[in-house]
Design an enzyme around this catalytic site. Structure first.
Site, mmCIF file in Angstrom:
data_model
loop_
_atom_site.group_PDB
_atom_site.id
_atom_site.type_symbol
_atom_site.label_atom_id
_atom_site.label_comp_id
_atom_site.label_asym_id
_atom_site.label_seq_id
_atom_site.Cartn_x
_atom_site.Cartn_y
_atom_site.Cartn_z
ATOM 1 N N SER A 238 -3.691 2.084 0.110
ATOM 2 C CA SER A 238 -4.394 1.318 1.140
ATOM 3 C C SER A 238 -4.230 1.979 2.493
ATOM 4 O O SER A 238 -3.219 2.642 2.761
ATOM 5 C CB SER A 238 -3.840 -0.109 1.214
ATOM 6 O OG SER A 238 -4.365 -0.811 2.337
ATOM 7 N N TYR B 267 3.532 -5.537 2.073
ATOM 8 C CA TYR B 267 2.404 -4.898 1.402
ATOM 9 C C TYR B 267 2.210 -3.466 1.893
ATOM 10 O O TYR B 267 2.060 -2.526 1.104
ATOM 11 C CB TYR B 267 1.145 -5.722 1.641
ATOM 12 C CG TYR B 267 -0.144 -5.097 1.173
ATOM 13 C CD1 TYR B 267 -0.458 -5.041 -0.178
ATOM 14 C CD2 TYR B 267 -1.066 -4.585 2.088
ATOM 15 C CE1 TYR B 267 -1.652 -4.483 -0.615
ATOM 16 C CE2 TYR B 267 -2.248 -4.026 1.663
ATOM 17 C CZ TYR B 267 -2.546 -3.978 0.316
ATOM 18 O OH TYR B 267 -3.723 -3.423 -0.104
ATOM 19 N N LYS C 206 2.564 0.132 -0.134
ATOM 20 C CA LYS C 206 1.441 1.067 -0.245
ATOM 21 C C LYS C 206 1.797 2.430 0.342
ATOM 22 O O LYS C 206 1.345 3.470 -0.155
ATOM 23 C CB LYS C 206 0.204 0.486 0.448
ATOM 24 C CG LYS C 206 -0.413 -0.704 -0.270
ATOM 25 C CD LYS C 206 -0.885 -0.358 -1.663
ATOM 26 C CE LYS C 206 -1.668 -1.486 -2.303
ATOM 27 N NZ LYS C 206 -2.107 -1.176 -3.690
#
Length: 262
Positions: free
Chosen positions: A146, A159, A163
């Site tokens: 991401s 998160y 990533k």
């Protein structure tokens, strides 16, 4: 012909998170290129709908429904794929994700869960599939990371860190598995998926995101699938250990990815 390098005739691909969004687009794109596809996700009805699209293209599809947040379950996909089709040539690690949460509400357990869901599952399937690939003709692994793994924004601590780890995991796995297995990743920006819908609260926020993107639009799952197809086929045969940014140019700017206060 150069276009022949984008073909996957006679190949077998495993795609996680294949029931909808980016995963479904990846599965269909690989089938359009000629691959048979093993589709894995939690919801069987969604997988069957995507499998029908694969079969309509004249390719074989095998559905594996289950909770892929467990690394053991993702690793087992390699065994299932090899048993069903006799080989694995492409893996698309698309399972992952996580809801935004500011640091004050990020417990250690929450961060560990983000790593387990994004990093541990990716490693489990990559390792198991690589064993099958190395017994055959080699192959290609493409992981969905991401833009948040590189660009900082409030609310993305767990998160985004997971990533970011996937990006370096890609480089390290590429070094270990070269030259017979190529390992690359894509880093999508704002893509029109159900996950994005959970973050973009209204039309005003959507307009702000579009204005912040050099290409002035939110991407589609097919935009990501096209990049994955390039990396999965011989079109990308001289690339390994790379993270391809599919973000409309977001990472070339000092982009505001901050979320509103929770």
């Amino acid at each position: 012909m150069i276009l022949d390098r984008f073909r996957l005739d006679g190949k077998v691909a495993v795609v996680t998170g294949a029931g909808r969004g980016i995963g479904a687009a990846n599965a269909v794109a690989l089938a359009e290129a000629g691959a048979d596809v093993v589709l894995a996700a939690r919801t069987e009805s969604q997988l069957e709908a995507v499998a029908e699209r694969v079969r309509d293209l004249g390719r074989r599809a095998h559905v594996v429904a289950g909770d892929l947040s467990d690394p053991a379950a993702t690793a087992a996909l390699a065994t299932r794929a090899a048993a069903e089709f006799g080989r694995i040539d492409v893996v698309v690690n698309n399972i992952g994700g996580g809801l935004p949460r500011p640091m004050a509400r990020c417990s250690t357990e929450f961060v560990e869960k983000a790593f387990r869901f994004n990093v541990s599952t990716t490693h489990a399937l990559t390792r198991a599939a690589a064993e099958v690939m190395l017994r055959g003709d080699g192959g290609a692994v493409v992981t969905v990371s991401s833009v948040v793994g590189r660009v900082a924004g409030r609310g993305f601590l767990a998160y985004g860190t997971a990533k970011a780890a996937l990006a370096h995991y890609t480089r390290l796995a590429a070094a270990d598995l070269s030259p017979r297995v190529r390992v690359n990743a894509v880093a999508p920006g704002t893509i029109q998926t159900s996950a994005l819908a959970a973050v973009i609260e209204d039309d005003a926020m959507r307009a702000r995101v579009e204005r912040s993107t050099p290409l002035r639009r939110i991407g589609t799952p097919e935009d990501v699938a096209a990049a994955v197809l390039f990396l999965a086929t011989d079109a990308g045969a001289y690339l390994t250990g790379k993270v391809v940014e599919v973000d409309g140019g977001l990472q070339s700017l000092n982009v505001d990815l901050n979320l509103p206060d929770p």
